[in-house]
Design a protein around this motif. Structure first.
Motif, PDB file in Angstrom:
ATOM      1  N   GLN A 256      31.923  36.043  54.835  1.00 37.46           N
ATOM      2  CA  GLN A 256      32.476  35.464  53.051  1.00 37.46           C
ATOM      3  C   GLN A 256      31.994  33.893  53.126  1.00 37.46           C
ATOM      4  OE1 GLN A 256      33.826  38.201  54.132  1.00 37.46           O
ATOM      5  NE2 GLN A 256      33.259  38.896  52.928  1.00 37.46           N
TER       6      GLN A 256
ATOM      7  N   PRO B 179      33.300  34.972  41.114  1.00 40.93           N
ATOM      8  CA  PRO B 179      34.424  36.182  41.105  1.00 40.93           C
ATOM      9  C   PRO B 179      33.744  37.137  40.011  1.00 40.93           C
ATOM     10  CG  PRO B 179      35.102  34.162  38.981  1.00 40.93           C
ATOM     11  CD  PRO B 179      33.826  33.745  40.659  1.00 40.93           C
TER      12      PRO B 179
ATOM     13  N   ALA C  24      32.161  38.617  43.391  1.00 46.76           N
ATOM     14  CA  ALA C  24      32.558  38.524  44.725  1.00 46.76           C
ATOM     15  C   ALA C  24      33.365  40.427  43.955  1.00 46.76           C
ATOM     16  CB  ALA C  24      33.956  37.546  44.539  1.00 46.76           C
ATOM     17  N   GLY C  25      34.167  40.087  42.679  1.00 51.84           N
ATOM     18  CA  GLY C  25      35.190  41.658  42.354  1.00 51.84           C
ATOM     19  C   GLY C  25      34.410  43.001  43.015  1.00 51.84           C
TER      20      GLY C  25
ATOM     21  N   PRO D 122      38.072  42.951  46.991  1.00 52.56           N
ATOM     22  CA  PRO D 122      39.465  41.902  46.893  1.00 52.56           C
ATOM     23  C   PRO D 122      39.528  40.662  48.440  1.00 52.56           C
ATOM     24  CG  PRO D 122      40.462  43.850  46.958  1.00 52.56           C
ATOM     25  CD  PRO D 122      39.053  44.689  47.187  1.00 52.56           C
TER      26      PRO D 122
ATOM     27  N   ALA E  70      36.874  38.831  49.132  1.00 53.87           N
ATOM     28  CA  ALA E  70      36.444  37.031  48.759  1.00 53.87           C
ATOM     29  C   ALA E  70      37.608  37.202  48.431  1.00 53.87           C
ATOM     30  CB  ALA E  70      35.873  38.132  47.800  1.00 53.87           C
ATOM     31  N   ILE E  71      39.089  37.108  47.766  1.00 53.10           N
ATOM     32  CA  ILE E  71      40.143  36.663  47.098  1.00 53.10           C
ATOM     33  C   ILE E  71      39.970  35.154  47.967  1.00 53.10           C
ATOM     34  CG2 ILE E  71      42.371  36.428  46.686  1.00 53.10           C
ATOM     35  CD1 ILE E  71      41.984  39.168  46.276  1.00 53.10           C
TER      36      ILE E  71
ATOM     37  N   PHE F 130      40.799  33.568  39.315  1.00 50.38           N
ATOM     38  CA  PHE F 130      39.588  33.675  39.890  1.00 50.38           C
ATOM     39  C   PHE F 130      40.003  34.938  40.065  1.00 50.38           C
ATOM     40  CE2 PHE F 130      36.510  29.946  40.408  1.00 50.38           C
ATOM     41  CZ  PHE F 130      36.147  30.305  39.026  1.00 50.38           C
TER      42      PHE F 130
ATOM     43  N   ILE G  82      39.107  38.718  40.156  1.00 49.73           N
ATOM     44  CA  ILE G  82      38.329  39.823  41.673  1.00 49.73           C
ATOM     45  C   ILE G  82      39.068  41.293  41.522  1.00 49.73           C
ATOM     46  CG2 ILE G  82      38.504  39.682  43.766  1.00 49.73           C
ATOM     47  CD1 ILE G  82      37.959  36.770  44.142  1.00 49.73           C
TER      48      ILE G  82
ATOM     49  N   THR H 290      38.236  43.048  38.108  1.00 48.66           N
ATOM     50  CA  THR H 290      36.718  43.401  38.112  1.00 48.66           C
ATOM     51  C   THR H 290      36.284  44.387  39.065  1.00 48.66           C
ATOM     52  OG1 THR H 290      36.072  41.772  37.342  1.00 48.66           O
ATOM     53  CG2 THR H 290      34.262  42.969  38.565  1.00 48.66           C
ATOM     54  N   TYR H 291      37.276  44.545  40.087  1.00 47.33           N
ATOM     55  CA  TYR H 291      37.508  45.215  41.501  1.00 47.33           C
ATOM     56  C   TYR H 291      37.763  46.700  41.327  1.00 47.33           C
ATOM     57  CZ  TYR H 291      37.811  47.474  45.892  1.00 47.33           C
ATOM     58  OH  TYR H 291      37.577  48.739  47.084  1.00 47.33           O
TER      59      TYR H 291
ATOM     60  N   GLY I 235      36.316  41.863  32.934  1.00 48.55           N
ATOM     61  CA  GLY I 235      36.566  40.855  34.085  1.00 48.55           C
ATOM     62  C   GLY I 235      36.172  39.221  33.498  1.00 48.55           C
TER      63      GLY I 235
END
Length: 315
Positions: free
Chosen positions: A116, A136, A139-140, A145, A147-148, A206, A210, A213-214, A232
């Motif tokens: 990442q 974000p 990524a989500g 997660p 990517a947080i 953000f 993430i 959305t995930y 999201g």
């Protein structure tokens, strides 16, 4: 709908065919743009044209060509070394601060999440291009997660870069004043990290985008991925609105609204190219083994069948 699927299939076929060319070319273009922006940003602080060579276009092209064929962590290292070289001739004291901060970021975050690493570079670049809200959501939906951390680091890097001119303006009169100046720079940097409300609000929102959305994208719902992107986007809008009211962070809400709707649209297109599901042919199956009883929901992906051409000879 059929036309869209045909266009998607053509694009994906060409991408798979020329992937070895497209990916390095995209990395080359991104690296060239980032290096050009970095040089333009710091050009006003360079003294006595110390970096005429670094500002040459062919040097940037050469560095971007190297980046096109190396991992993302190497790109981060290249940016770090270029930044140190430029700042060294502007302020030796600032070099110590920037060196310490960048090394900590690299060792504690980028080395732990090498896949990442590009997110750390992309986020400041996308914020500069007014497209930060895409990352974000992306990524989500695509990364999860994990990517947080790199996205949070990218936000910190952006805001530290915004305040870099303030750090560079702190100079020592003579050698004996250098420790005092370094301490003042350290306090200034800590105030940015701990007291910048806009930065803290951006990181929190953000993070919420993430995670939301995930998890929404993994619910057993039809069109769950698209619903996740929409939810999201709403979290992003209301998060910045509420956070701005509570913290008085000075965030431009109109920009958040426009950027969020645009980000939702872009990520939905990405999801469409990722895969398209045929929910009308959903199947549910149940089976068991010695230890578990399974409920399986299977949704087929939409794939266009290749048309077969028949050539008939007319005698």
């Amino acid at each position: 709908m059929t036309m869209l699927l045909e266009i998607k299939e053509i694009i994906m076929q060409n991408y798979r065919k020329f992937e070895r060319i497209i990916v390095p070319l995209a990395k080359f273009i991104m690296a060239l743009v980032v290096l050009s922006l970095l040089g333009r940003y710091l050009s006003g602080f360079d003294l006595e044209n110390k970096f005429v060579l670094l500002d040459k276009f062919y040097i940037k092209v050469a560095m971007a060509a190297i980046v096109a064929f190396v991992p993302g962590t190497w790109f981060v290292l290249l940016i770090m070394v270029t930044l140190w070289a430029r700042i060294f001739f502007i302020s030796i004291e600032a070099t110590f601060i920037v060196f310490g901060v960048t090394v900590i970021i690299y060792l504690m975050f980028i080395r732990l999440f090498p896949k990442q690493a590009y997110l750390v570079i992309l986020l400041p670049f996308l914020i500069h291009m007014k497209l930060a809200y895409v990352l974000p959501l992306f990524a989500g939906l695509f990364l999860g997660p994990v990517a947080i951390v790199p996205i949070g680091v990218g936000v910190v890097v952006y805001y530290l870069g915004m305040h870099l001119p303030g750090i560079l303006q702190m100079t020592s009169v003579d050698l004996y004043d250098m420790p005092t100046t370094i301490i003042e720079m350290y306090k200034y940097t800590m105030n940015i990290l701990m007291g910048n409300r806009a930065m803290l609000l951006t990181i929190v929102v953000f993070l919420a985008v993430i995670v939301t959305t995930y998890y929404v994208g993994r619910l057993e719902l039809d069109f769950a991925q698209y619903i996740a992107v929409g939810v999201g986007g709403l979290v992003n809008i209301f998060g910045f609105i509420m956070g701005n009211l509570v913290l008085n962070a000075g965030v431009q809400i109109l920009g958040v609204l426009i950027g969020s709707f645009f980000a939702v649209f872009i990520v939905c297109i990405m999801q469409f190219f990722r895969f398209t599901l045929d929910y009308q042919k959903t199947e549910r199956q149940q089976f068991e083994d010695e230890d578990f009883y399974y409920y399986v929901k299977a949704i087929p992906k939409i794939k266009l069948s290749k048309s077969k051409r028949e050539i008939k000879t007319i005698e």
